[in-house]
Scaffold this motif. Sequence first.
Motif, mmCIF file in Angstrom:
data_model
loop_
_atom_site.group_PDB
_atom_site.id
_atom_site.type_symbol
_atom_site.label_atom_id
_atom_site.label_comp_id
_atom_site.label_asym_id
_atom_site.label_seq_id
_atom_site.Cartn_x
_atom_site.Cartn_y
_atom_site.Cartn_z
ATOM 1 N N GLU A 56 0.790 -1.122 -0.022
ATOM 2 C CA GLU A 56 -0.086 -0.015 0.050
ATOM 3 C C GLU A 56 0.957 1.125 -0.139
ATOM 4 O O GLU A 56 0.548 2.263 -0.597
ATOM 5 C CB GLU A 56 -0.881 -0.008 1.318
ATOM 6 C CG GLU A 56 -2.141 -1.183 0.883
ATOM 7 C CD GLU A 56 -3.105 -0.759 -0.171
ATOM 8 O OE1 GLU A 56 -2.978 0.661 -0.563
ATOM 9 O OE2 GLU A 56 -3.556 -1.649 -0.769
ATOM 10 N N SER A 57 2.019 1.160 0.621
ATOM 11 C CA SER A 57 2.911 2.315 0.789
ATOM 12 C C SER A 57 3.595 2.328 -0.799
ATOM 13 O O SER A 57 4.259 1.443 -1.085
ATOM 14 C CB SER A 57 3.967 2.067 1.559
ATOM 15 O OG SER A 57 5.010 3.037 1.622
ATOM 16 N N TRP A 61 1.025 5.237 3.971
ATOM 17 C CA TRP A 61 -0.362 4.920 3.460
ATOM 18 C C TRP A 61 -1.027 4.081 4.953
ATOM 19 O O TRP A 61 -1.534 2.845 4.793
ATOM 20 C CB TRP A 61 -0.568 3.976 2.188
ATOM 21 C CG TRP A 61 -1.704 3.969 1.695
ATOM 22 C CD1 TRP A 61 -2.792 2.994 2.004
ATOM 23 C CD2 TRP A 61 -2.430 5.004 0.699
ATOM 24 N NE1 TRP A 61 -4.021 3.349 1.298
ATOM 25 C CE2 TRP A 61 -3.765 4.459 0.323
ATOM 26 C CE3 TRP A 61 -1.813 6.024 0.190
ATOM 27 C CZ2 TRP A 61 -4.464 5.109 -0.338
ATOM 28 C CZ3 TRP A 61 -2.701 6.845 -0.766
ATOM 29 C CH2 TRP A 61 -3.898 6.034 -1.091
ATOM 30 N N GLY A 62 -0.767 4.643 6.019
ATOM 31 C CA GLY A 62 -1.187 3.942 7.333
ATOM 32 C C GLY A 62 -0.057 3.625 8.374
ATOM 33 O O GLY A 62 -0.294 3.244 9.289
ATOM 34 N N LEU A 75 3.745 2.808 -7.653
ATOM 35 C CA LEU A 75 2.630 2.517 -6.772
ATOM 36 C C LEU A 75 2.817 1.298 -5.724
ATOM 37 O O LEU A 75 1.669 0.653 -5.672
ATOM 38 C CB LEU A 75 1.364 2.579 -7.864
ATOM 39 C CG LEU A 75 1.238 3.902 -8.660
ATOM 40 C CD1 LEU A 75 -0.074 3.555 -9.524
ATOM 41 C CD2 LEU A 75 0.826 4.964 -7.883
ATOM 42 N N GLY A 76 4.170 0.808 -5.617
ATOM 43 C CA GLY A 76 4.007 -0.077 -4.547
ATOM 44 C C GLY A 76 4.013 -1.491 -5.406
ATOM 45 O O GLY A 76 4.227 -2.628 -4.663
ATOM 46 N N ASP A 77 4.367 -1.583 -6.505
ATOM 47 C CA ASP A 77 4.134 -2.907 -7.352
ATOM 48 C C ASP A 77 5.359 -3.657 -6.884
ATOM 49 O O ASP A 77 6.319 -3.380 -6.629
ATOM 50 C CB ASP A 77 4.463 -2.440 -9.047
ATOM 51 C CG ASP A 77 4.436 -3.827 -9.566
ATOM 52 O OD1 ASP A 77 3.671 -4.839 -9.516
ATOM 53 O OD2 ASP A 77 5.314 -4.061 -10.522
ATOM 54 N N LEU A 78 4.969 -5.103 -6.633
ATOM 55 C CA LEU A 78 6.071 -6.084 -6.045
ATOM 56 C C LEU A 78 5.929 -7.178 -6.824
ATOM 57 O O LEU A 78 6.527 -8.327 -6.355
ATOM 58 C CB LEU A 78 5.699 -6.272 -4.636
ATOM 59 C CG LEU A 78 6.845 -6.578 -3.757
ATOM 60 C CD1 LEU A 78 7.911 -5.272 -3.723
ATOM 61 C CD2 LEU A 78 6.451 -6.725 -2.449
ATOM 62 N N GLU A 79 5.476 -7.415 -8.054
ATOM 63 C CA GLU A 79 5.285 -8.468 -8.737
ATOM 64 C C GLU A 79 6.691 -9.233 -8.998
ATOM 65 O O GLU A 79 6.616 -10.382 -9.132
ATOM 66 C CB GLU A 79 4.540 -8.343 -10.057
ATOM 67 C CG GLU A 79 3.092 -8.313 -9.887
ATOM 68 C CD GLU A 79 2.564 -9.772 -9.618
ATOM 69 O OE1 GLU A 79 3.079 -10.783 -10.144
ATOM 70 O OE2 GLU A 79 1.740 -10.139 -8.772
ATOM 71 N N HIS A 80 7.642 -8.642 -9.249
ATOM 72 C CA HIS A 80 9.132 -8.886 -9.648
ATOM 73 C C HIS A 80 9.492 -9.740 -8.513
ATOM 74 O O HIS A 80 10.520 -10.506 -8.795
ATOM 75 C CB HIS A 80 9.979 -7.635 -9.835
ATOM 76 C CG HIS A 80 10.097 -6.667 -8.786
ATOM 77 N ND1 HIS A 80 9.181 -5.709 -8.655
ATOM 78 C CD2 HIS A 80 10.976 -6.511 -7.739
ATOM 79 C CE1 HIS A 80 9.398 -4.863 -7.622
ATOM 80 N NE2 HIS A 80 10.733 -5.473 -6.938
ATOM 81 N N MET A 81 9.173 -9.804 -7.330
ATOM 82 C CA MET A 81 9.484 -10.583 -6.182
ATOM 83 C C MET A 81 8.635 -11.925 -5.647
ATOM 84 O O MET A 81 8.541 -12.306 -4.810
ATOM 85 C CB MET A 81 9.714 -9.652 -5.032
ATOM 86 C CG MET A 81 10.597 -8.549 -5.262
ATOM 87 S SD MET A 81 10.958 -7.529 -3.573
ATOM 88 C CE MET A 81 11.901 -8.822 -2.689
ATOM 89 N N ARG A 82 7.449 -11.964 -6.496
ATOM 90 C CA ARG A 82 6.570 -13.032 -6.159
ATOM 91 C C ARG A 82 6.996 -14.294 -5.848
ATOM 92 O O ARG A 82 6.863 -15.228 -4.848
ATOM 93 C CB ARG A 82 5.353 -13.120 -7.413
ATOM 94 C CG ARG A 82 4.592 -14.227 -6.998
ATOM 95 C CD ARG A 82 3.331 -14.259 -8.001
ATOM 96 N NE ARG A 82 2.514 -13.137 -8.054
ATOM 97 C CZ ARG A 82 1.641 -12.864 -7.445
ATOM 98 N NH1 ARG A 82 1.020 -13.908 -6.351
ATOM 99 N NH2 ARG A 82 0.663 -11.881 -7.336
ATOM 100 N N ALA A 132 3.454 -1.658 4.553
ATOM 101 C CA ALA A 132 4.597 -2.169 3.891
ATOM 102 C C ALA A 132 4.373 -3.634 3.706
ATOM 103 O O ALA A 132 5.484 -4.605 3.680
ATOM 104 C CB ALA A 132 5.832 -1.777 4.266
ATOM 105 N N THR A 133 3.388 -4.165 3.754
ATOM 106 C CA THR A 133 2.952 -5.738 3.858
ATOM 107 C C THR A 133 2.646 -6.027 2.600
ATOM 108 O O THR A 133 1.628 -5.489 2.139
ATOM 109 C CB THR A 133 1.958 -5.984 4.817
ATOM 110 O OG1 THR A 133 2.385 -5.759 6.198
ATOM 111 C CG2 THR A 133 1.658 -7.626 4.804
#
Length: 419
Positions: free
Chosen positions: A172-173, A190-191, A285-292, A312-313
């Motif tokens: 979310e961050s 973002w919280g 925008l917080g994309d993390l697909e490269h670490m799936r 940051a989860t």
Amino acid sequence: MSFLVSTLHTTSGQDVCLEPPVASDEPLEDLRRRAAYALRVGVRQVTLLSGDKELVGNCPVADVIDEAADLTVLLQPVHRIYRPQVEEAWEAVGFVKLQRVVFPPSSGIDVNMMPFRMGDKASLPEELWGYWPLIEACRLPEEELGKVGFLTIQETDVTAGDAQRRPGLHLESPGVVMSEGRVLLTMARWGAGLAGFRVKEPKQVPPILESLDEDVDHQAQIDDAVAGSEADDISDEDSEDSEDGGTKWIHTRLQGGIYTASTVENSAKFWDLRFSDPADVCGPLGDLEHMRQALGPGVAAEAQTLYWMSDATPHESVPLKEDAHRQYFRLVTSSVSLWYSKHSTENPLVKPDPSLTRIVDTDKFQDFPLVGPSMKRRGSDVGDKIWDVFHGTELGYFPDGVHDPSRERKLLEQQLGPL
């Protein structure tokens, strides 16, 4: 002579098309970030080559190549680049399963990031009062009461194969916030969210860490990380047990963060990690697909169950296996850096707190492909002021190479006032 870079190639011969192209007077780091976005990988994974020469630094593109140069992208493995960050994130609590909850009857509500005063039912429009028991179930920390939080409720039909909310692994961050291709913030929240805890049973080790020395005692690492924390000073009877996905801990205190629930089983997933520096690991925008693949399968969310997580989860909204009507609830606590007016629902009773949250009128998705920090200026006064603060520096760093978010914030506030 100026020129444009519109295409690169991977070592396997795949074309990497950049749209829009990168101008020759833009920094090399922009080219690297744009290539990373096009390939949906982390920027740290990208090495740029011109022939056998590695392109390094952040000088203008024209200083290291000419128009005829044939550029190659060499991708570094995720485990080689990001293992230290994942190991640190694995030692923290990413999410907590709180309790079963009951949703009110659906009435077609659709509000996003609506500001309201936490603890004050009268600060919400009456049509949302049916969700007040769910808000109370969050048992917000006392320090959040009276502050402005942000409520999202979505009650919609979802078609099989679609996700109601944002699909894809992300935080979310946003890590780095862009406007017209330039950096606004590199420490956007973002919280936020922290959880005091003691681990009772070992956590599942992400695949990226499985290649570590077998003699490493991962449970001892966690115990060391929380030794001396306030969690060790609180008795079991003052704590709450939470168990999910093979992980069990005692959480003693939740600070900030995000509370979320839905009515559909397995329609979201969480990863029990919390990254300390989102900008260091995520894409736009917080994309993390490269670490799936590096992070493993995650934990499926149960229906009618309230969860807490940090901003940051890693998490995702999952495409449904069959048609369903889904009610979604999210409460983001007060530490929100930016509130996007084009994507959020106004509340006639409450506005975002200007001492914590800056209202942004631009479209946060317009620059998704423009991930470089120094695109051409386009007349935004606020953007230009922030750009001047960071002119000549790499993203999130100062000329001396020291990454210091508190120093970044101080410089920004000197230019723009409190963030």
